[in-house]
Design a protein around this motif. Structure first.
Motif, PDB file in Angstrom:
ATOM      1  N   SER A 126       0.826  -1.248  -0.161  1.00 36.04           N
ATOM      2  CA  SER A 126       0.110   0.043   0.070  1.00 36.04           C
ATOM      3  C   SER A 126       0.959   1.416  -0.036  1.00 36.04           C
ATOM      4  N   GLU A 127       1.842   1.352   0.826  1.00 34.26           N
ATOM      5  CA  GLU A 127       2.853   2.478   0.844  1.00 34.26           C
ATOM      6  C   GLU A 127       3.765   2.442  -0.259  1.00 34.26           C
ATOM      7  N   VAL A 128       4.053   1.234  -1.032  1.00 35.60           N
ATOM      8  CA  VAL A 128       4.948   1.546  -2.356  1.00 35.60           C
ATOM      9  C   VAL A 128       4.257   2.014  -3.278  1.00 35.60           C
ATOM     10  N   ILE A 129       2.932   1.860  -3.591  1.00 34.38           N
ATOM     11  CA  ILE A 129       2.298   2.167  -4.728  1.00 34.38           C
ATOM     12  C   ILE A 129       2.327   3.766  -4.887  1.00 34.38           C
ATOM     13  N   ASN A 130       2.813   4.381  -6.109  1.00 31.94           N
ATOM     14  CA  ASN A 130       2.945   5.799  -6.326  1.00 31.94           C
ATOM     15  C   ASN A 130       1.751   6.154  -7.583  1.00 31.94           C
ATOM     16  N   GLU A 131       2.148   7.397  -7.855  1.00 34.78           N
ATOM     17  CA  GLU A 131       1.242   8.084  -8.886  1.00 34.78           C
ATOM     18  C   GLU A 131       1.638   7.342  -9.992  1.00 34.78           C
ATOM     19  N   ALA A 132       2.743   7.035 -10.675  1.00 30.91           N
ATOM     20  CA  ALA A 132       3.316   6.237 -11.950  1.00 30.91           C
ATOM     21  C   ALA A 132       2.462   4.935 -12.070  1.00 30.91           C
ATOM     22  N   ASP A 133       2.510   4.300 -10.640  1.00 27.75           N
ATOM     23  CA  ASP A 133       2.012   2.742 -10.572  1.00 27.75           C
ATOM     24  C   ASP A 133       0.386   2.994 -11.043  1.00 27.75           C
ATOM     25  N   ILE A 134      -0.263   3.916 -10.530  1.00 26.37           N
ATOM     26  CA  ILE A 134      -1.520   4.289 -10.733  1.00 26.37           C
ATOM     27  C   ILE A 134      -1.944   4.433 -12.246  1.00 26.37           C
ATOM     28  N   ARG A 135      -1.231   5.403 -12.653  1.00 26.22           N
ATOM     29  CA  ARG A 135      -1.449   5.860 -14.058  1.00 26.22           C
ATOM     30  C   ARG A 135      -1.245   5.078 -15.125  1.00 26.22           C
ATOM     31  N   SER A 136      -0.241   4.104 -14.809  1.00 30.64           N
ATOM     32  CA  SER A 136       0.163   2.922 -15.754  1.00 30.64           C
ATOM     33  C   SER A 136      -0.748   1.677 -15.691  1.00 30.64           C
ATOM     34  N   GLY A 137      -1.377   1.519 -14.486  1.00 31.21           N
ATOM     35  CA  GLY A 137      -2.167   0.508 -14.090  1.00 31.21           C
ATOM     36  C   GLY A 137      -1.667  -0.718 -13.531  1.00 31.21           C
ATOM     37  N   ARG A 138      -0.196  -0.739 -13.560  1.00 28.77           N
ATOM     38  CA  ARG A 138       0.577  -1.895 -12.872  1.00 28.77           C
ATOM     39  C   ARG A 138       0.157  -2.086 -11.315  1.00 28.77           C
ATOM     40  N   CYS A 139      -0.260  -1.216 -10.712  1.00 30.65           N
ATOM     41  CA  CYS A 139      -0.627  -1.736  -9.263  1.00 30.65           C
ATOM     42  C   CYS A 139      -1.669  -2.723  -9.343  1.00 30.65           C
ATOM     43  N   PHE A 140      -2.364  -2.883 -10.483  1.00 28.47           N
ATOM     44  CA  PHE A 140      -3.533  -3.888 -10.680  1.00 28.47           C
ATOM     45  C   PHE A 140      -3.008  -5.106 -11.142  1.00 28.47           C
ATOM     46  N   ASP A 141      -1.524  -5.114 -11.666  1.00 35.69           N
ATOM     47  CA  ASP A 141      -1.116  -6.308 -12.376  1.00 35.69           C
ATOM     48  C   ASP A 141      -0.621  -7.437 -11.375  1.00 35.69           C
ATOM     49  N   ALA A 142      -1.150  -8.467 -11.422  1.00 30.60           N
ATOM     50  CA  ALA A 142      -0.795  -9.749 -10.395  1.00 30.60           C
ATOM     51  C   ALA A 142       0.635  -9.958 -10.364  1.00 30.60           C
ATOM     52  N   LYS A 143       1.342  -9.989 -11.447  1.00 34.24           N
ATOM     53  CA  LYS A 143       2.796 -10.186 -11.494  1.00 34.24           C
ATOM     54  C   LYS A 143       3.557  -9.170 -11.046  1.00 34.24           C
ATOM     55  N   TRP A 144       3.047  -7.783 -11.024  1.00 40.80           N
ATOM     56  CA  TRP A 144       3.850  -6.559 -10.365  1.00 40.80           C
ATOM     57  C   TRP A 144       3.747  -6.831  -8.944  1.00 40.80           C
ATOM     58  N   LEU A 145       2.408  -6.993  -8.405  1.00 41.70           N
ATOM     59  CA  LEU A 145       2.101  -7.079  -7.195  1.00 41.70           C
ATOM     60  C   LEU A 145       3.161  -8.406  -6.529  1.00 41.70           C
ATOM     61  N   ALA A 146       3.020  -9.475  -7.182  1.00 42.50           N
ATOM     62  CA  ALA A 146       4.067 -10.481  -6.712  1.00 42.50           C
ATOM     63  C   ALA A 146       5.278 -10.381  -6.388  1.00 42.50           C
ATOM     64  N   ALA A 147       5.902  -9.337  -7.577  1.00 41.99           N
ATOM     65  CA  ALA A 147       7.186  -8.839  -7.380  1.00 41.99           C
ATOM     66  C   ALA A 147       7.538  -7.931  -6.444  1.00 41.99           C
ATOM     67  N   ASN A 148       6.780  -7.538  -5.934  1.00 41.23           N
ATOM     68  CA  ASN A 148       6.601  -6.773  -4.668  1.00 41.23           C
ATOM     69  C   ASN A 148       6.171  -7.360  -3.429  1.00 41.23           C
ATOM     70  N   GLY A 149       6.290  -8.619  -3.393  1.00 45.29           N
ATOM     71  CA  GLY A 149       5.809  -9.376  -2.330  1.00 45.29           C
ATOM     72  C   GLY A 149       4.609  -9.871  -1.834  1.00 45.29           C
ATOM     73  N   LEU A 150       3.561  -9.642  -2.919  1.00 40.80           N
ATOM     74  CA  LEU A 150       2.236 -10.176  -2.621  1.00 40.80           C
ATOM     75  C   LEU A 150       2.264 -11.831  -2.647  1.00 40.80           C
TER      76      LEU A 150
END
Length: 278
Positions: A126-150
């Motif tokens: 939750s803390e890592v997600i920034n504006e670029a992650d939201i505007r690109s849509g990658r914060c909704f990507d399961a692989k991106w989230l997994a790479a960040n520890g999900l």
């Protein structure tokens, strides 16, 4: 405006900013935002003033004095402030995917409300997600989230399902299609017909109780929890207590057992109704 989006908030500027950015990226553009602010301080007002000039949608700020957890009261004020005939409700800690409002718009139907869900994130992501992650849509990507520890789980289907698969999971999920305050939508006149939220209720099920009165009114619900996606940012819940939950359960039991459609403790107060009919 075709849709009014109600977002509830209380002194959580970092999370609210991410949510405001998420709505700026919506495919569906014909909406306004009504922020239901339960007594936040000047930092929240400054943030809203800033984003009113930055985003592509109009923002209406509805504020009340801090009197403890009074979310039901501020939501009723926000409902009255909505200018559109259709209302989507969510929270200031839920970032919408780019197609979030598009899904609500496509599925809305007279005689129904829509029941969505959320995908809960741990605090570190939750803390890592920034504006670029939201505007690109990658914060909704399961692989991106997994790479960040999900950690992987069945729930990631909410993020990866589209088309037929999402429709199938909407039908198969055992979760009730209830009114969920973080992701639900319905017609403003239906909400007014049951007098909005019961303002006696604090934390714990006040959204479900509103849905139960909509059911008693004859409104049905449709499940869209695998279609309309928002990610829920983590936060402490200091307002949660056993007393309010027990009180709310008693109110909900009365609503169900007596099949109540109307609350005397909603948008219109009992005294106002009596004076209008006198």
């Amino acid at each position: 405006m075709n849709i009014s989006v109600i977002i509830s908030t209380y002194n959580a500027e970092a999370w609210l900013e991410k949510v405001l950015i998420g709505y700026d990226m919506q495919i569906f553009k014909d909406f306004e935002m009504v922020i239901a602010d339960d007594g936040s301080g000047p930092k929240t007002k400054a943030l809203i003033d800033k984003y009113q000039k930055l985003v592509s949608y109009p923002i209406v700020h509805v504020w009340q004095e801090d009197d403890g957890f009074q979310k039901s009261r501020i939501l009723n004020k926000a409902v009255e402030a909505c200018s559109a005939p259709y209302i989507v409700m969510s929270d200031g800690d839920c970032i919408p995917r780019q197609d979030f409002l598009k899904i609500h718009e496509e599925h809305k139907e007279r005689g129904y409300f829509l029941s969505g869900g959320y995908f809960m994130l741990p605090m570190n992501i939750s803390e890592v997600i920034n504006e670029a992650d939201i505007r690109s849509g990658r914060c909704f990507d399961a692989k991106w989230l997994a790479a960040n520890g999900l950690p992987s789980s069945f729930k990631t289907n909410k993020l990866t399902s589209h088309g037929f698969k999402s429709r199938l999971l909407n039908k198969l999920t055992p979760t009730n299609a209830s009114w969920n305050g973080h992701n639900a939508s319905g017609w403003k006149d239906d909400i007014l017909a049951i007098n909005g939220f019961d303002e006696r209720m604090q934390y714990g099920g006040q959204d479900r109780e509103l849905g139960e009165r909509l059911f008693n009114l004859g409104i049905k619900s449709k499940q869209i929890r695998y279609s309309a996606i928002c990610i829920h940012l983590d936060h402490p819940r200091g307002y949660k207590n056993k007393e309010s939950i027990a009180k709310n359960r008693a109110i909900r039991f009365e609503t169900r057992s007596k099949k109540l459609k109307w609350t005397d403790h909603g948008i219109q107060k009992k005294e106002e109704v009596l004076s209008e009919t006198a």
